[in-house]
Design an enzyme around this catalytic site. Structure first.
Site, PDB file in Angstrom:
ATOM      1  N   GLY A 137       0.811  -1.216   0.000  1.00 44.90           N
ATOM      2  CA  GLY A 137       0.000   0.000   0.000  1.00 44.90           C
ATOM      3  C   GLY A 137       0.841   1.261   0.000  1.00 44.90           C
ATOM      4  O   GLY A 137       2.078   1.209  -0.069  1.00 44.90           O
ATOM      5  N   ASP A 193       1.414  -8.999   1.963  1.00 44.23           N
ATOM      6  CA  ASP A 193       0.236  -8.316   1.420  1.00 44.23           C
ATOM      7  C   ASP A 193      -0.727  -9.379   0.924  1.00 44.23           C
ATOM      8  O   ASP A 193      -0.324 -10.522   0.671  1.00 44.23           O
ATOM      9  CB  ASP A 193       0.629  -7.356   0.284  1.00 44.23           C
ATOM     10  CG  ASP A 193      -0.410  -6.258   0.093  1.00 44.23           C
ATOM     11  OD1 ASP A 193      -0.178  -5.124   0.542  1.00 44.23           O
ATOM     12  OD2 ASP A 193      -1.484  -6.549  -0.478  1.00 44.23           O
ATOM     13  N   ILE A 194      -1.971  -8.983   0.727  1.00 42.52           N
ATOM     14  CA  ILE A 194      -2.992  -9.930   0.249  1.00 42.52           C
ATOM     15  C   ILE A 194      -2.749 -10.296  -1.218  1.00 42.52           C
ATOM     16  O   ILE A 194      -3.193 -11.320  -1.699  1.00 42.52           O
ATOM     17  CB  ILE A 194      -4.406  -9.342   0.457  1.00 42.52           C
ATOM     18  CG1 ILE A 194      -5.466 -10.424   0.337  1.00 42.52           C
ATOM     19  CG2 ILE A 194      -4.667  -8.176  -0.472  1.00 42.52           C
ATOM     20  CD1 ILE A 194      -6.830 -10.023   0.870  1.00 42.52           C
ATOM     21  N   TYR A 244     -15.428   3.677   8.718  1.00 41.54           N
ATOM     22  CA  TYR A 244     -13.973   3.784   8.881  1.00 41.54           C
ATOM     23  C   TYR A 244     -13.649   4.342  10.270  1.00 41.54           C
ATOM     24  O   TYR A 244     -12.829   3.785  11.007  1.00 41.54           O
ATOM     25  CB  TYR A 244     -13.431   4.709   7.786  1.00 41.54           C
ATOM     26  CG  TYR A 244     -11.934   4.918   7.800  1.00 41.54           C
ATOM     27  CD1 TYR A 244     -11.058   3.880   7.501  1.00 41.54           C
ATOM     28  CD2 TYR A 244     -11.393   6.183   8.046  1.00 41.54           C
ATOM     29  CE1 TYR A 244      -9.679   4.086   7.479  1.00 41.54           C
ATOM     30  CE2 TYR A 244     -10.026   6.395   8.015  1.00 41.54           C
ATOM     31  CZ  TYR A 244      -9.172   5.346   7.736  1.00 41.54           C
ATOM     32  OH  TYR A 244      -7.812   5.554   7.697  1.00 41.54           O
TER      33      TYR A 244
HETATM   34  C1  AKB Z   1      -8.362   8.549   4.307  1.00 44.81           C
HETATM   35  O1  AKB Z   1      -8.549   9.603   3.690  1.00 44.81           O
HETATM   36  O2  AKB Z   1      -9.227   7.689   4.482  1.00 44.81           O
HETATM   37  C2  AKB Z   1      -7.012   8.340   4.958  1.00 44.81           C
HETATM   38  C3  AKB Z   1      -7.021   8.810   6.361  1.00 44.81           C
HETATM   39  C4  AKB Z   1      -6.837  10.245   6.671  1.00 44.81           C
HETATM   40  O3  AKB Z   1      -7.180   8.023   7.243  1.00 44.81           O
HETATM   41  N1  AKB Z   1      -6.002   8.979   4.188  1.00 44.81           N
END
Ligand code: AKB
Length: 320
Positions: A11, A34-35, A142
């Site tokens: 990544g 990595d995957i 997230y």
């Molecule tokens: C994202 O934009 O999701 C990442 C972060 C700031 O965690 N770059």
């Protein structure tokens, strides 16, 4: 000498962290995973490369045991915008993957570096000079996985003594491997577009302030924190770290100092705009500065100069 395993090594951050760790600790002490395969694009000389899906706990344990790993840099994750499109996958990779890493670290006595993110904050967090310890009520999957991950890492340290450490990364700007699926990705895309087309259509509004950092600082933050004296760490996980707070207009203006005919217009992506609107404008990283002497080396001006120089070289070499 630590024996290091990196997840998500292909990544954006992983591809540069592998080289930095090989340089510091010797390529024989680094195992990139990595995957997907792609060892040729990441592993310097003899650094081992292994396929690893972080959801495969037994494969992870087998690699840690076989290579006698002492430290794991766990970078495999789905970023904010892609996570909103694939929330179930985001939970599975970001949470269950982290759980597998922490469990293997508990069993094999490994230290663990885990990146959290400015995405761990939400709309009710104070947006300016966001404190280290503050309200964290993110409304993205997230962010939910990042807050839960921060807490889980604290728990594994307190309950099992696992040496967990981590930072809350801002958007990372780099030229080696492009980012994928993030909200801050515009800050990388803008450089490619400025050099190639002298024009960029930005997906965030002109006045969207977010914290950013140039990759060399991001790499140094990870290694310095893992080498920090544990006696000095009052926090362990999720240190706020930043190098600059910029909006798209500021970034474009800085690029225009080098490419005067660069133009930018806007087509706003409502998903990424609403994620960005829920994140801080500028975080306070004084805890990291005090506890492990964190200091960024690059600001907007020096980052832009180096980024344009390095990216131009890379794009010219790609043409040869
Ligand atoms: C994202 O934009 O999701 C990442 C972060 C700031 O965690 N770059």
């Amino acid at each position: 000498m630590p024996k290091i395993l990196i997840t998500g090594a292909l990544g954006q951050i992983g591809s540069e962290l592998v080289s930095a760790l090989c340089e510091r600790y010797g390529h024989q002490n680094v195992i990139a995973t990595d995957i997907r395969s792609g060892s040729e694009s990441v592993a310097p000389e003899d650094c081992s490369f292994e396929i690893l899906n972080v959801n495969d706990a037994s494969r992870l344990a087998e690699l840690v045991s076989r290579h006698q790993v002492t430290t794991i840099y766990h970078l495999a994750a789905i970023l904010s915008a892609m996570a909103e499109a694939r929330p179930q996958d985001a939970w599975n990779i970001n949470m269950n993957g982290l759980y597998n890493v922490l469990e293997v670290a508990r069993q094999y006595h490994c230290a663990v570096f885990i990146p959290s993110s400015i995405g761990a904050f939400g709309a009710s967090t104070p947006p300016d000079l966001t404190p280290q310890d503050t309200i964290q009520r993110p409304n993205t999957i997230y962010g939910v996985t990042k807050v839960a991950g921060e807490l889980l890492c604290d728990y594994y340290f307190k309950r099992f003594g696992v040496d967990t450490r981590g930072v809350r990364y801002p958007g990372i700007i780099s030229y080696k491997t492009p980012p994928g699926g993030g909200t801050t990705d515009y800050a990388v895309h803008i450089f490619y577009a400025a050099i190639k087309q002298k024009h960029y259509t930005c997906f965030l509004k002109p006045d969207t302030f977010l914290d950013m950092m140039y990759m060399p600082d991001a790499i140094r933050a990870a290694i310095d924190l893992m080498e920090a004296d544990p006696a000095c760490l009052k926090h362990r996980n999720a240190f706020n770290v930043t190098a600059m707070s910029v909006d798209p207009e500021m970034l474009a203006a800085e690029i225009r100092k080098h490419i005067p005919d660069f133009r930018m217009d806007y087509t706003i992506d409502p998903v990424r705009q609403s994620i960005a609107d829920s994140w801080p404008n500028h975080i306070d990283d004084s805890a990291a500065r005090v506890e492990w002497d964190w200091r960024p080396e690059y600001d907007l001006v020096t980052m832009t100069v180096d980024m344009l120089k390095q990216l131009l070289l890379k794009l010219q070499n790609a043409k040869c």
